[in-house]
Design a protein around this motif. Structure first.
Motif, PDB file in Angstrom:
ATOM      1  N   LYS A   1      72.065 103.005  40.623  1.00 47.99           N
ATOM      2  CA  LYS A   1      72.530 104.384  40.082  1.00 47.99           C
ATOM      3  C   LYS A   1      73.047 104.609  38.989  1.00 47.99           C
ATOM      4  CE  LYS A   1      74.776 108.563  42.184  1.00 47.99           C
ATOM      5  NZ  LYS A   1      75.441 108.932  43.239  1.00 47.99           N
ATOM      6  N   ALA A   2      73.981 103.709  38.552  1.00 52.27           N
ATOM      7  CA  ALA A   2      74.778 103.947  37.416  1.00 52.27           C
ATOM      8  C   ALA A   2      74.058 103.094  36.162  1.00 52.27           C
ATOM      9  CB  ALA A   2      76.052 102.879  37.448  1.00 52.27           C
ATOM     10  N   MET A   3      73.179 102.430  36.129  1.00 50.50           N
ATOM     11  CA  MET A   3      72.347 101.892  35.112  1.00 50.50           C
ATOM     12  C   MET A   3      71.198 103.028  34.467  1.00 50.50           C
ATOM     13  SD  MET A   3      70.299  98.566  36.306  1.00 50.50           S
ATOM     14  CE  MET A   3      71.523  97.990  37.581  1.00 50.50           C
ATOM     15  N   GLY A   4      70.705 103.833  35.645  1.00 51.49           N
ATOM     16  CA  GLY A   4      69.586 104.756  35.627  1.00 51.49           C
ATOM     17  C   GLY A   4      68.439 104.244  35.704  1.00 51.49           C
ATOM     18  N   ARG A   5      67.347 105.097  35.699  1.00 44.14           N
ATOM     19  CA  ARG A   5      65.809 104.743  35.987  1.00 44.14           C
ATOM     20  C   ARG A   5      65.347 103.887  34.900  1.00 44.14           C
ATOM     21  NH1 ARG A   5      61.147 107.203  34.757  1.00 44.14           N
ATOM     22  NH2 ARG A   5      59.194 106.738  36.070  1.00 44.14           N
ATOM     23  N   ASP A   6      65.533 104.041  33.775  1.00 41.26           N
ATOM     24  CA  ASP A   6      64.697 103.069  32.750  1.00 41.26           C
ATOM     25  C   ASP A   6      65.466 101.805  32.861  1.00 41.26           C
ATOM     26  OD1 ASP A   6      62.748 104.898  32.115  1.00 41.26           O
ATOM     27  OD2 ASP A   6      63.966 105.691  30.169  1.00 41.26           O
ATOM     28  N   HIS A   7      66.576 101.443  32.818  1.00 38.84           N
ATOM     29  CA  HIS A   7      67.519 100.415  32.654  1.00 38.84           C
ATOM     30  C   HIS A   7      66.796  99.509  34.089  1.00 38.84           C
ATOM     31  CE1 HIS A   7      71.489  98.313  31.725  1.00 38.84           C
ATOM     32  NE2 HIS A   7      70.401  97.458  31.635  1.00 38.84           N
ATOM     33  N   PHE A   8      67.075 100.154  35.155  1.00 39.34           N
ATOM     34  CA  PHE A   8      66.762  99.456  36.352  1.00 39.34           C
ATOM     35  C   PHE A   8      65.326  98.997  36.289  1.00 39.34           C
ATOM     36  CE2 PHE A   8      65.383  99.594  41.345  1.00 39.34           C
ATOM     37  CZ  PHE A   8      66.239  98.402  41.469  1.00 39.34           C
ATOM     38  N   TRP A   9      64.361  99.873  35.784  1.00 42.16           N
ATOM     39  CA  TRP A   9      63.006  99.502  35.657  1.00 42.16           C
ATOM     40  C   TRP A   9      62.701  98.065  34.934  1.00 42.16           C
ATOM     41  CZ3 TRP A   9      60.047  99.405  31.018  1.00 42.16           C
ATOM     42  CH2 TRP A   9      58.690  99.217  31.248  1.00 42.16           C
ATOM     43  N   ALA A  10      63.424  98.106  33.593  1.00 43.95           N
ATOM     44  CA  ALA A  10      63.569  96.985  32.478  1.00 43.95           C
ATOM     45  C   ALA A  10      63.946  95.845  33.189  1.00 43.95           C
ATOM     46  CB  ALA A  10      64.255  97.496  31.541  1.00 43.95           C
ATOM     47  N   ILE A  11      64.563  95.620  34.016  1.00 46.18           N
ATOM     48  CA  ILE A  11      65.447  94.365  34.468  1.00 46.18           C
ATOM     49  C   ILE A  11      64.438  93.829  35.523  1.00 46.18           C
ATOM     50  CG2 ILE A  11      67.624  95.022  33.830  1.00 46.18           C
ATOM     51  CD1 ILE A  11      68.172  95.304  37.035  1.00 46.18           C
ATOM     52  N   ARG A  12      63.437  94.609  36.181  1.00 39.54           N
ATOM     53  CA  ARG A  12      62.790  94.208  37.072  1.00 39.54           C
ATOM     54  C   ARG A  12      61.187  93.908  36.511  1.00 39.54           C
ATOM     55  NH1 ARG A  12      61.176  98.151  40.633  1.00 39.54           N
ATOM     56  NH2 ARG A  12      61.696  99.528  38.956  1.00 39.54           N
ATOM     57  N   GLY A  13      61.227  92.612  35.723  1.00 41.67           N
ATOM     58  CA  GLY A  13      60.015  92.224  35.235  1.00 41.67           C
ATOM     59  C   GLY A  13      60.192  92.096  33.697  1.00 41.67           C
ATOM     60  N   GLY A  14      61.032  92.732  32.779  1.00 44.64           N
ATOM     61  CA  GLY A  14      61.085  92.902  31.392  1.00 44.64           C
ATOM     62  C   GLY A  14      61.411  91.453  30.771  1.00 44.64           C
ATOM     63  N   GLY A  15      61.658  90.553  31.354  1.00 46.12           N
ATOM     64  CA  GLY A  15      61.977  89.339  30.727  1.00 46.12           C
ATOM     65  C   GLY A  15      63.550  88.883  31.109  1.00 46.12           C
ATOM     66  N   GLY A  16      64.542  89.722  31.218  1.00 38.38           N
ATOM     67  CA  GLY A  16      65.838  89.145  31.757  1.00 38.38           C
ATOM     68  C   GLY A  16      66.918  89.160  30.887  1.00 38.38           C
ATOM     69  N   GLU A  17      66.721  88.722  29.760  1.00 37.85           N
ATOM     70  CA  GLU A  17      67.596  88.372  28.677  1.00 37.85           C
ATOM     71  C   GLU A  17      68.077  89.421  27.599  1.00 37.85           C
ATOM     72  OE1 GLU A  17      63.926  87.885  26.567  1.00 37.85           O
ATOM     73  OE2 GLU A  17      64.519  87.239  28.704  1.00 37.85           O
ATOM     74  N   SER A  18      67.411  90.428  27.928  1.00 36.61           N
ATOM     75  CA  SER A  18      67.746  91.423  26.972  1.00 36.61           C
ATOM     76  C   SER A  18      68.577  92.844  27.304  1.00 36.61           C
ATOM     77  CB  SER A  18      66.279  91.942  26.487  1.00 36.61           C
ATOM     78  OG  SER A  18      65.446  91.038  26.121  1.00 36.61           O
ATOM     79  N   PHE A  19      68.738  92.780  28.570  1.00 38.17           N
ATOM     80  CA  PHE A  19      69.340  94.293  29.011  1.00 38.17           C
ATOM     81  C   PHE A  19      70.622  94.005  29.621  1.00 38.17           C
ATOM     82  CE2 PHE A  19      64.673  94.441  28.890  1.00 38.17           C
ATOM     83  CZ  PHE A  19      64.418  95.672  28.176  1.00 38.17           C
ATOM     84  N   GLY A  20      71.131  92.629  29.591  1.00 37.53           N
ATOM     85  CA  GLY A  20      72.554  92.519  30.294  1.00 37.53           C
ATOM     86  C   GLY A  20      72.279  91.317  31.048  1.00 37.53           C
ATOM     87  N   ILE A  21      73.282  91.239  31.675  1.00 35.05           N
ATOM     88  CA  ILE A  21      73.634  89.899  32.811  1.00 35.05           C
ATOM     89  C   ILE A  21      73.495  90.467  34.103  1.00 35.05           C
ATOM     90  CG2 ILE A  21      75.021  87.864  33.366  1.00 35.05           C
ATOM     91  CD1 ILE A  21      76.041  87.819  30.779  1.00 35.05           C
ATOM     92  N   VAL A  22      72.066  90.073  34.794  1.00 33.74           N
ATOM     93  CA  VAL A  22      72.290  90.669  36.299  1.00 33.74           C
ATOM     94  C   VAL A  22      72.856  89.598  37.015  1.00 33.74           C
ATOM     95  CG1 VAL A  22      70.507  91.082  38.068  1.00 33.74           C
ATOM     96  CG2 VAL A  22      69.960  91.514  35.515  1.00 33.74           C
ATOM     97  N   LEU A  23      74.008  90.038  37.845  1.00 33.58           N
ATOM     98  CA  LEU A  23      74.660  89.163  38.610  1.00 33.58           C
ATOM     99  C   LEU A  23      74.097  89.018  39.903  1.00 33.58           C
ATOM    100  CD1 LEU A  23      78.476  90.302  37.685  1.00 33.58           C
ATOM    101  CD2 LEU A  23      77.116  88.456  36.630  1.00 33.58           C
ATOM    102  N   SER A  24      73.439  90.090  40.733  1.00 33.98           N
ATOM    103  CA  SER A  24      73.119  90.001  42.017  1.00 33.98           C
ATOM    104  C   SER A  24      71.962  91.039  42.065  1.00 33.98           C
ATOM    105  CB  SER A  24      74.168  89.913  42.901  1.00 33.98           C
ATOM    106  OG  SER A  24      74.907  91.500  42.841  1.00 33.98           O
ATOM    107  N   TRP A  25      71.152  90.644  43.028  1.00 31.58           N
ATOM    108  CA  TRP A  25      69.917  91.451  43.351  1.00 31.58           C
ATOM    109  C   TRP A  25      69.973  91.793  44.955  1.00 31.58           C
ATOM    110  CZ3 TRP A  25      66.588  91.853  39.224  1.00 31.58           C
ATOM    111  CH2 TRP A  25      66.741  90.881  38.025  1.00 31.58           C
ATOM    112  N   LYS A  26      69.747  93.077  45.326  1.00 31.84           N
ATOM    113  CA  LYS A  26      69.315  93.575  46.501  1.00 31.84           C
ATOM    114  C   LYS A  26      67.779  93.550  46.718  1.00 31.84           C
ATOM    115  CE  LYS A  26      70.162  96.962  50.164  1.00 31.84           C
ATOM    116  NZ  LYS A  26      70.490  98.465  50.359  1.00 31.84           N
ATOM    117  N   VAL A  27      67.245  92.606  47.779  1.00 28.77           N
ATOM    118  CA  VAL A  27      65.968  92.730  48.067  1.00 28.77           C
ATOM    119  C   VAL A  27      65.438  93.025  49.424  1.00 28.77           C
ATOM    120  CG1 VAL A  27      65.770  90.685  46.253  1.00 28.77           C
ATOM    121  CG2 VAL A  27      66.314  90.193  48.734  1.00 28.77           C
ATOM    122  N   ARG A  28      64.319  93.498  49.462  1.00 30.44           N
ATOM    123  CA  ARG A  28      63.823  93.770  50.636  1.00 30.44           C
ATOM    124  C   ARG A  28      62.937  92.436  51.442  1.00 30.44           C
ATOM    125  NH1 ARG A  28      59.792  96.425  48.714  1.00 30.44           N
ATOM    126  NH2 ARG A  28      60.708  98.637  48.908  1.00 30.44           N
TER     127      ARG A  28
END
Length: 513
Positions: free
Chosen positions: A204-231
């Motif tokens: 919610k805080a990062m916003g639609r585009d930021h959340f879209w980008a970290i899910r397949g955009g290469g990982g090293e460009s948009f911050g350090i992802v600490l954890s993921w909630k998965v289905r």
């Protein structure tokens, strides 16, 4: 695959840890280290920072623990000024803030490494069929935790158990259940990321585009992802696997048929192919019993000659170990928790996507490239699916664009002993060049999780940030033109100063519109 010359966010092929680079200028690196040394006020204990010059033996040991390709330990390889080994979010924030205080570099060889291996918890919610998994956990650890919590649940991810989920998810995450359930990123529901300003953000805080980008955009460009909630995804208590070898002409015939058949099979059935030493190994996972699988194979793929004797029925968790081990059914599932990998061979990867089946005559010319020396192989992973998610999700719904019209992708792997020089053998470049007429074009697509600097590197533009035009050269091959532009625009919003940067990080594109 991770690549050389300081490329420090290690990405997904078999065997890598979760790590990310923080840049600091050469002149400011001393101040950066002093900041880290005094960072207990920011919440970072000094024992979690290992500087290159302070204790060479300890530094080498800590660095080696995050390396999964010995090419990056070879003499002459650029190394970080220090390794930070955080155990909670505040430690990562402190490292980011120190980097912000003391500048960033236009030289990618000057960097600190944040190794997330200690952030590896998996928290399963059986009732909701979800899990939170930290980026430092491996695919093996995630698979094991989910299956132990509920054998009727699983997650769509790759086969290699030592893959770090942070890198795997960040590039897409292909695997043996993607035809039915999609890629790993298609099943990410939320995430926690530390951005370039050290802020801790959720979806919610990062916003639609930021959340879209970290899910397949290469990982090293948009911050350090600490954890993921998965289905988490339903699987039967019994699945069926097989490994069937084909040699000589039988291999050519079977692979030729497989190309158009595999993407059209029932979504519950995935058959991938490994071509090596002029042979083809057909590996399959079927979400059902042998009795259900046999009539499908006999009617749809008689060329493979599968019989009941080829069937192995087991749990889904056992199947991940079986396929990864090449059919060693006696290997205990606890081996999925082993985070160590062999450093006995150098490796190099490339990739392709195939949209039009390759002719039998062409396969007869391709197979001789994989001679009896066994120094290289290719893995063919089927896409497609009638009701499955990998090809029915739109190309732009995630940064991973290789969906509509894709039959399968190709992973090329070269490996050679560490006793030999670390220079990449000509074989992989030559076979990749030979395959050009048979694969996607304009652009020739590639999978970002098989990093390949041969397809292009970033250049620095005026003002010190990465050049968008130089990024397009490689970026449109990984993401397609539309997705790459959206990624660059998102980078311009969340990291306009290009703090998180390497040879193939997304360049910031800032517009006045």
């Amino acid at each position: 695959m991770a690549v050389s010359r300081g490329f420090t966010f290690v990405l997904a092929v078999c065997c890598y840890a979760a790590a990310v680079a923080l840049l600091a200028s050469a002149d400011a690196s001393s101040d950066f280290l002093k900041c880290l040394a005094a960072a207990e006020e920011l919440g970072l204990p000094s024992q979690l920072v290992v500087a290159r010059g302070a204790s060479p033996s300890l530094f080498t040991s800590v660095l080696a623990s995050s390396v999964r390709n010995p090419r990056f330990l070879a003499p002459g390889t650029v190394r970080p000024v220090c390794v930070v080994t955080p155990t909670n979010a505040s430690h990562v924030q402190a490292a980011v803030l120190c980097g912000r205080r003391h500048g960033r570099s236009v030289r990618p060889e000057v960097f600190a490494l944040v190794d997330l291996a200690s952030l590896r918890a998996v928290r399963v919610n059986r009732r909701a069929a979800t899990a939170w998994v930290d980026s430092g956990a491996t695919v093996g650890e995630l698979s094991y935790a989910v299956a132990k919590a509920d054998p009727g649940l699983a997650f769509a991810a790759g086969l290699c158990p030592t893959i770090g989920v942070g890198g795997h998810f960040s590039g897409g995450g292909i695997g043996m259940m993607m035809r039915k359930y999609g890629l790993s990123v298609d099943n990410v529901l939320d995430a926690v990321v530390i951005d370039a300003n050290g802020r801790l953000l959720d979806k919610k805080a990062m916003g639609r585009d930021h959340f879209w980008a970290i899910r397949g955009g290469g990982g090293e460009s948009f911050g350090i992802v600490l954890s993921w909630k998965v289905r988490l995804l339903p699987v039967p208590r019994t699945v069926t696997v097989f490994n069937i070898w084909k040699t000589t002409q039988g291999a050519v015939d079977a692979v030729t048929k497989w190309q158009t058949l595999a993407p059209a099979l029932p979504d519950e059935l995935t058959i991938r192919v490994v071509v090596q030493s002029k042979q083809a190994l057909f590996q399959s996972v079927y979400l059902g019993t042998c009795d259900q699988l046999l009539p499908v194979m006999s009617s749809r793929f008689p060329e493979l000659g599968m019989t009941r004797a080829d069937c192995r029925e087991m749990s889904w968790l056992q199947s991940t170990m079986y396929i990864n081990s090449g059919g060693a059914s006696s290997t205990p599932v606890e081996e999925l928790l082993n985070r160590t990998t062999s450093l006995d061979a150098f490796t190099k990867n490339k990739s392709d996507y195939v949209k039009k089946a390759i002719s039998k005559a062409s396969w007869e010319k391709i197979f001789p490239w994989f001679d009896v020396t066994g120094a290289g192989l290719i893995i063919l992973e089927p896409h497609g699916g009638r009701g499955g998610r990998v090809n029915t999700i739109a190309d732009g719904d995630t940064p991973y664009p290789h969906r509509s019209g894709v039959l399968y992708n190709i992973q090329y792997i070269a490996f050679w002993p560490t006793t030999a020089p670390a220079a990449v053998p000509h074989w992989i470049k030559n076979v990749h060049g030979f395959m050009e007429p048979f694969v996607s074009s304009k652009p020739r697509a590639a999978y970002v999780n098989y990093r390949d600097l041969d397809i292009g590197e970033n250049a620095v533009a005026a003002g010190g940030a990465t050049s968008y035009e130089s990024g397009r050269v490689w970026g449109e091959k990984y993401f397609g033109a539309a997705n790459f532009r959206r990624l660059a625009l998102t980078k311009g919003k969340v990291d306009a100063g290009d703090y998180f940067r390497n040879e193939q990080s997304i360049p910031p594109l800032v517009t006045t519109n």
